[in-house]
Design a protein around this motif. Structure first.
Motif, PDB file in Angstrom:
ATOM      1  N   THR A  96      -0.425  -1.727  24.913  1.00  0.00           N
ATOM      2  CA  THR A  96      -0.292  -0.286  25.167  1.00  0.00           C
ATOM      3  C   THR A  96      -0.103   0.016  26.645  1.00  0.00           C
ATOM      4  OG1 THR A  96      -2.684   0.097  25.388  1.00  0.00           O
ATOM      5  CG2 THR A  96      -1.737   0.204  23.161  1.00  0.00           C
ATOM      6  N   GLN A  97      -0.417  -0.948  27.514  1.00  0.00           N
ATOM      7  CA  GLN A  97      -0.245  -0.745  28.957  1.00  0.00           C
ATOM      8  C   GLN A  97       1.178  -1.070  29.421  1.00  0.00           C
ATOM      9  OE1 GLN A  97      -2.755   0.586  30.957  1.00  0.00           O
ATOM     10  NE2 GLN A  97      -3.648   0.886  28.917  1.00  0.00           N
ATOM     11  N   TRP A  98       1.976  -1.631  28.543  1.00  0.00           N
ATOM     12  CA  TRP A  98       3.368  -1.938  28.873  1.00  0.00           C
ATOM     13  C   TRP A  98       4.255  -0.734  28.576  1.00  0.00           C
ATOM     14  CZ3 TRP A  98       5.607  -6.767  30.421  1.00  0.00           C
ATOM     15  CH2 TRP A  98       4.686  -7.811  30.575  1.00  0.00           C
ATOM     16  N   ASN A  99       5.239  -0.523  29.423  1.00  0.00           N
ATOM     17  CA  ASN A  99       6.189   0.574  29.198  1.00  0.00           C
ATOM     18  C   ASN A  99       7.271   0.213  28.195  1.00  0.00           C
ATOM     19  OD1 ASN A  99       4.851   2.229  31.048  1.00  0.00           O
ATOM     20  ND2 ASN A  99       6.042   1.423  32.770  1.00  0.00           N
ATOM     21  N   SER A 100       7.387  -1.073  27.887  1.00  0.00           N
ATOM     22  CA  SER A 100       8.280  -1.569  26.837  1.00  0.00           C
ATOM     23  C   SER A 100       7.627  -2.827  26.284  1.00  0.00           C
ATOM     24  CB  SER A 100       9.686  -1.855  27.388  1.00  0.00           C
ATOM     25  OG  SER A 100       9.646  -2.697  28.523  1.00  0.00           O
ATOM     26  N   PRO A 101       7.980  -3.248  25.070  1.00  0.00           N
ATOM     27  CA  PRO A 101       7.310  -4.403  24.475  1.00  0.00           C
ATOM     28  C   PRO A 101       7.399  -5.632  25.373  1.00  0.00           C
ATOM     29  CG  PRO A 101       8.609  -3.254  22.822  1.00  0.00           C
ATOM     30  CD  PRO A 101       8.960  -2.632  24.145  1.00  0.00           C
ATOM     31  N   PRO A 102       6.296  -6.353  25.572  1.00  0.00           N
ATOM     32  CA  PRO A 102       6.269  -7.441  26.558  1.00  0.00           C
ATOM     33  C   PRO A 102       7.211  -8.594  26.261  1.00  0.00           C
ATOM     34  CG  PRO A 102       4.236  -7.380  25.274  1.00  0.00           C
ATOM     35  CD  PRO A 102       4.978  -6.126  24.965  1.00  0.00           C
ATOM     36  N   PHE A 103       7.525  -8.828  24.994  1.00  0.00           N
ATOM     37  CA  PHE A 103       8.419  -9.937  24.666  1.00  0.00           C
ATOM     38  C   PHE A 103       9.783  -9.443  24.188  1.00  0.00           C
ATOM     39  CE2 PHE A 103       4.147 -11.757  24.342  1.00  0.00           C
ATOM     40  CZ  PHE A 103       4.294 -12.835  25.198  1.00  0.00           C
ATOM     41  N   GLN A 104      10.106  -8.217  24.547  1.00  0.00           N
ATOM     42  CA  GLN A 104      11.440  -7.670  24.301  1.00  0.00           C
ATOM     43  C   GLN A 104      12.047  -7.323  25.650  1.00  0.00           C
ATOM     44  OE1 GLN A 104      13.412  -7.345  21.512  1.00  0.00           O
ATOM     45  NE2 GLN A 104      14.891  -6.850  23.104  1.00  0.00           N
ATOM     46  N   PRO A 105      12.889  -8.189  26.210  1.00  0.00           N
ATOM     47  CA  PRO A 105      13.441  -7.927  27.547  1.00  0.00           C
ATOM     48  C   PRO A 105      14.182  -6.602  27.589  1.00  0.00           C
ATOM     49  CG  PRO A 105      14.636  -9.709  26.431  1.00  0.00           C
ATOM     50  CD  PRO A 105      13.427  -9.424  25.616  1.00  0.00           C
ATOM     51  N   THR A 106      13.846  -5.798  28.593  1.00  0.00           N
ATOM     52  CA  THR A 106      14.368  -4.441  28.687  1.00  0.00           C
ATOM     53  C   THR A 106      14.773  -4.157  30.125  1.00  0.00           C
ATOM     54  OG1 THR A 106      12.845  -3.746  26.927  1.00  0.00           O
ATOM     55  CG2 THR A 106      13.867  -2.012  28.251  1.00  0.00           C
ATOM     56  N   GLU A 107      16.001  -3.707  30.329  1.00  0.00           N
ATOM     57  CA  GLU A 107      16.469  -3.394  31.679  1.00  0.00           C
ATOM     58  C   GLU A 107      16.207  -1.927  32.013  1.00  0.00           C
ATOM     59  OE1 GLU A 107      20.478  -3.379  34.520  1.00  0.00           O
ATOM     60  OE2 GLU A 107      20.560  -4.277  32.506  1.00  0.00           O
ATOM     61  N   ARG A 108      15.626  -1.703  33.189  1.00  0.00           N
ATOM     62  CA  ARG A 108      15.448  -0.363  33.729  1.00  0.00           C
ATOM     63  C   ARG A 108      15.656  -0.424  35.238  1.00  0.00           C
ATOM     64  NH1 ARG A 108      10.866  -0.621  30.453  1.00  0.00           N
ATOM     65  NH2 ARG A 108       9.468  -0.785  32.255  1.00  0.00           N
ATOM     66  N   ASP A 109      16.584   0.388  35.730  1.00  0.00           N
ATOM     67  CA  ASP A 109      16.799   0.541  37.175  1.00  0.00           C
ATOM     68  C   ASP A 109      17.014  -0.802  37.878  1.00  0.00           C
ATOM     69  OD1 ASP A 109      16.408   3.333  36.944  1.00  0.00           O
ATOM     70  OD2 ASP A 109      14.236   3.068  37.055  1.00  0.00           O
ATOM     71  N   GLY A 110      17.837  -1.652  37.276  1.00  0.00           N
ATOM     72  CA  GLY A 110      18.193  -2.912  37.923  1.00  0.00           C
ATOM     73  C   GLY A 110      17.147  -3.998  37.823  1.00  0.00           C
ATOM     74  N   ARG A 111      16.115  -3.761  37.000  1.00  0.00           N
ATOM     75  CA  ARG A 111      15.081  -4.771  36.802  1.00  0.00           C
ATOM     76  C   ARG A 111      14.978  -5.094  35.320  1.00  0.00           C
ATOM     77  NH1 ARG A 111      12.004  -5.174  41.639  1.00  0.00           N
ATOM     78  NH2 ARG A 111      10.724  -6.716  40.536  1.00  0.00           N
ATOM     79  N   LEU A 112      14.698  -6.349  35.017  1.00  0.00           N
ATOM     80  CA  LEU A 112      14.530  -6.800  33.643  1.00  0.00           C
ATOM     81  C   LEU A 112      13.035  -6.980  33.387  1.00  0.00           C
ATOM     82  CD1 LEU A 112      16.143  -7.667  31.102  1.00  0.00           C
ATOM     83  CD2 LEU A 112      15.913 -10.031  31.922  1.00  0.00           C
ATOM     84  N   TYR A 113      12.496  -6.180  32.469  1.00  0.00           N
ATOM     85  CA  TYR A 113      11.057  -6.182  32.189  1.00  0.00           C
ATOM     86  C   TYR A 113      10.738  -7.063  30.992  1.00  0.00           C
ATOM     87  CZ  TYR A 113      10.394  -2.371  35.492  1.00  0.00           C
ATOM     88  OH  TYR A 113      10.342  -1.613  36.645  1.00  0.00           O
ATOM     89  N   GLY A 114       9.580  -7.724  31.058  1.00  0.00           N
ATOM     90  CA  GLY A 114       9.107  -8.559  29.970  1.00  0.00           C
ATOM     91  C   GLY A 114       8.280  -9.711  30.502  1.00  0.00           C
ATOM     92  N   ARG A 115       7.382 -10.224  29.668  1.00  0.00           N
ATOM     93  CA  ARG A 115       6.545 -11.339  30.097  1.00  0.00           C
ATOM     94  C   ARG A 115       7.387 -12.599  30.277  1.00  0.00           C
ATOM     95  NH1 ARG A 115       3.126 -10.685  32.588  1.00  0.00           N
ATOM     96  NH2 ARG A 115       1.133 -10.382  31.511  1.00  0.00           N
ATOM     97  N   GLY A 116       7.328 -13.145  31.485  1.00  0.00           N
ATOM     98  CA  GLY A 116       8.086 -14.350  31.800  1.00  0.00           C
ATOM     99  C   GLY A 116       9.477 -14.098  32.334  1.00  0.00           C
ATOM    100  N   THR A 117       9.894 -12.831  32.424  1.00  0.00           N
ATOM    101  CA  THR A 117      11.225 -12.562  32.988  1.00  0.00           C
ATOM    102  C   THR A 117      11.355 -13.145  34.387  1.00  0.00           C
ATOM    103  OG1 THR A 117      10.419 -10.392  33.711  1.00  0.00           O
ATOM    104  CG2 THR A 117      11.713 -10.472  31.666  1.00  0.00           C
TER     105      THR A 117
END
Length: 448
Positions: A96-117
């Motif tokens: 719930t503290q993640w802005n997108s699912p941790p194991f679903q890579p998600t791009e926002r503002d030139g950054r790729l979010y996710g655990r292990g990215t």
């Protein structure tokens, strides 16, 4: 050089897709329920390396997590470069503290979010991009070593290095698991702090007592523990344990506003310790209480607690001995318990600090590659965290030159929620590594 830079750009879209596929694998070795995911991750990494053109790819294990070793033999007279990364990741924590699912890579503002990215599957992506940019046939030997339990302290690494010493032997070791000064300025990490931890337990009673009947006469264990832990620092926040080593840090500017921005210090909260930020962060010891076992609030009663314990983590400055520092911490805890409380200290993990002499032809080749790829002069920095396996590599291969690089930046939030990779940094890091391989293969750059 310009052709090689363009080839990196050409391969990056496919490399990014491969990275995203790896991020979707929940390779958390610390979670026994996900050991199968770690194996799946190793299988995926092995396939990527095989498809990239490595003829000799194997998955190995020496009683721990699966690791991947891939080899491209060196041409006659050319050096061999070992490229290290790890495919395991930290537990993701509260979803719930993640802005997108941790194991679903998600791009926002030139950054790729996710655990292990970033930590450290981007290290794998960097190695893939550099090798592919050379068409799978660089002018040096390349061995890729992707470990599977770095986030758990690399407990089987020494056995892996011993069992596969001939396969992993190299002239240059590139460890892609560190930070950069910013998204626009690269770093070569030249010092890392060591790590030691322990669990301290205090006992004052053989059973709990009514706090109204006996409070004010006999001490409770939690109050003792709090006072004991408070003795670890002076009023400024410096470590107050005798026998701690302090080194010298690079003379770089680290202003207070940068500290506040990068850490999220709350309004009114001040920094601790004395000396410059680089000195405190890279070259002085630090002690942190990272966990306490006692009665939870929702189960609390008016009872004097008979026992309480805490886990204490310590960072050791380069040049110090982590085992000796753990002994000093143990002595302090045993000697400073108030009111005669019984103290038991159980030692935990120990990882040695390391300092690199970053001079000579290999480091010249690296700095040249960084300048060309980033358009900026690299900064020699330290790391406040610990990478104990660097000392393991140095011990196993004492004649090899070690380069510590990475794809992280101050906003990456490795180990935290909303970990992310700056995609521009990935491109520049991959370009720098491709140029480094070319530089090391040039005549006169490195003697084998």
């Amino acid at each position: 050089m310009s052709e090689l830079v363009q080839r990196v750009r050409d391969v990056l879209p496919a490399v990014r897709q491969d990275l995203e596929d790896l991020v979707r694998i929940e390779s958390v070795w610390a979670d026994p329920a996900r050991r199968g995911e770690v194996q799946r991750s190793a299988d995926a990494v092995a396939k990527l390396l095989s498809d990239a053109g490595f003829a000799d790819v194997q998955i190995v294990s020496e009683g721990g997590a699966p690791a991947v070793i891939a080899r491209h033999p060196a041409p006659a007279g050319a050096p061999t470069v070992l490229l290290y990364a790890h495919h395991d990741v930290q537990p993701e924590g509260d979803h719930t503290q993640w802005n997108s699912p941790p194991f679903q890579p998600t791009e926002r503002d030139g950054r790729l979010y996710g655990r292990g990215t970033a930590d450290d599957k981007a290290g794998i992506a960097t190695h893939l991009a550099a090798f592919r940019a050379h068409g799978g046939n660089p002018s040096v030997g390349v061995t890729v070593f992707v470990e599977g339990e770095e986030e758990s302290g690399s407990p089987s690494l020494s056995r892996l290095l011993a069992a596969h010493r001939d396969t992993l032997a190299s002239d240059v070791i590139v460890i892609a698991d560190s930070d950069n000064w910013s998204t626009e300025v690269p770093s070569l990490t030249v010092t890392v702090r060591g790590l030691a931890d322990c669990v301290v337990e205090v006992a004052t009673l053989d059973h709990g007592l009514h706090s109204g009947l006996w409070g004010g006469v006999v001490p409770d264990a939690l109050t003792v523990l709090v006072r004991l832990l408070a003795s670890l620092h002076d009023d400024e926040g410096n470590v107050a344990v005798e026998g701690m080593h302090e080194a010298a840090a690079a003379d770089v500017e680290y202003p207070p506003e940068r500290v506040r921005e990068e850490t999220g210090l709350l309004p009114g909260v001040c920094e601790i310790g004395s000396g410059s930020v680089p000195q405190r962060l890279w070259a002085k010891p630090a002690i942190t209480v990272i966990g306490i076992d006692t009665t939870p609030i929702d189960k609390a009663s008016n009872t004097l607690i008979p026992r309480a314990r805490a886990k204490v983590s310590m960072r050791v400055a380069p040049g110090g001995d982590a085992a000796a520092h753990l002994s000093a911490l143990t002595r302090h805890l045993e000697r400073n318990a108030p009111w005669g409380a019984q103290v038991t200290v159980t030692p935990g993990d120990v990882g040695q600090p390391y300092a690199i002499d970053a001079s000579g032809a290999v480091y010249d080749a690296a700095r040249s590659a960084f300048r060309d790829a980033w358009g900026a002069e690299p900064v020699d920095t330290g790391v406040g965290g610990s990478i104990p396996f660097i000392a393991e590599f140095a011990k196993a291969f004492p004649s090899a030159k070690i380069l510590v690089t990475g794809v992280e930046d101050p906003a990456t939030q490795a180990h935290s929620v909303n970990e992310s990779l700056h995609l521009g940094v990935l491109e520049r890091a991959a370009t720098a590594e491709a140029l480094l391989l070319a530089n090391l293969g040039s005549d006169g750059q490195v003697a084998t």
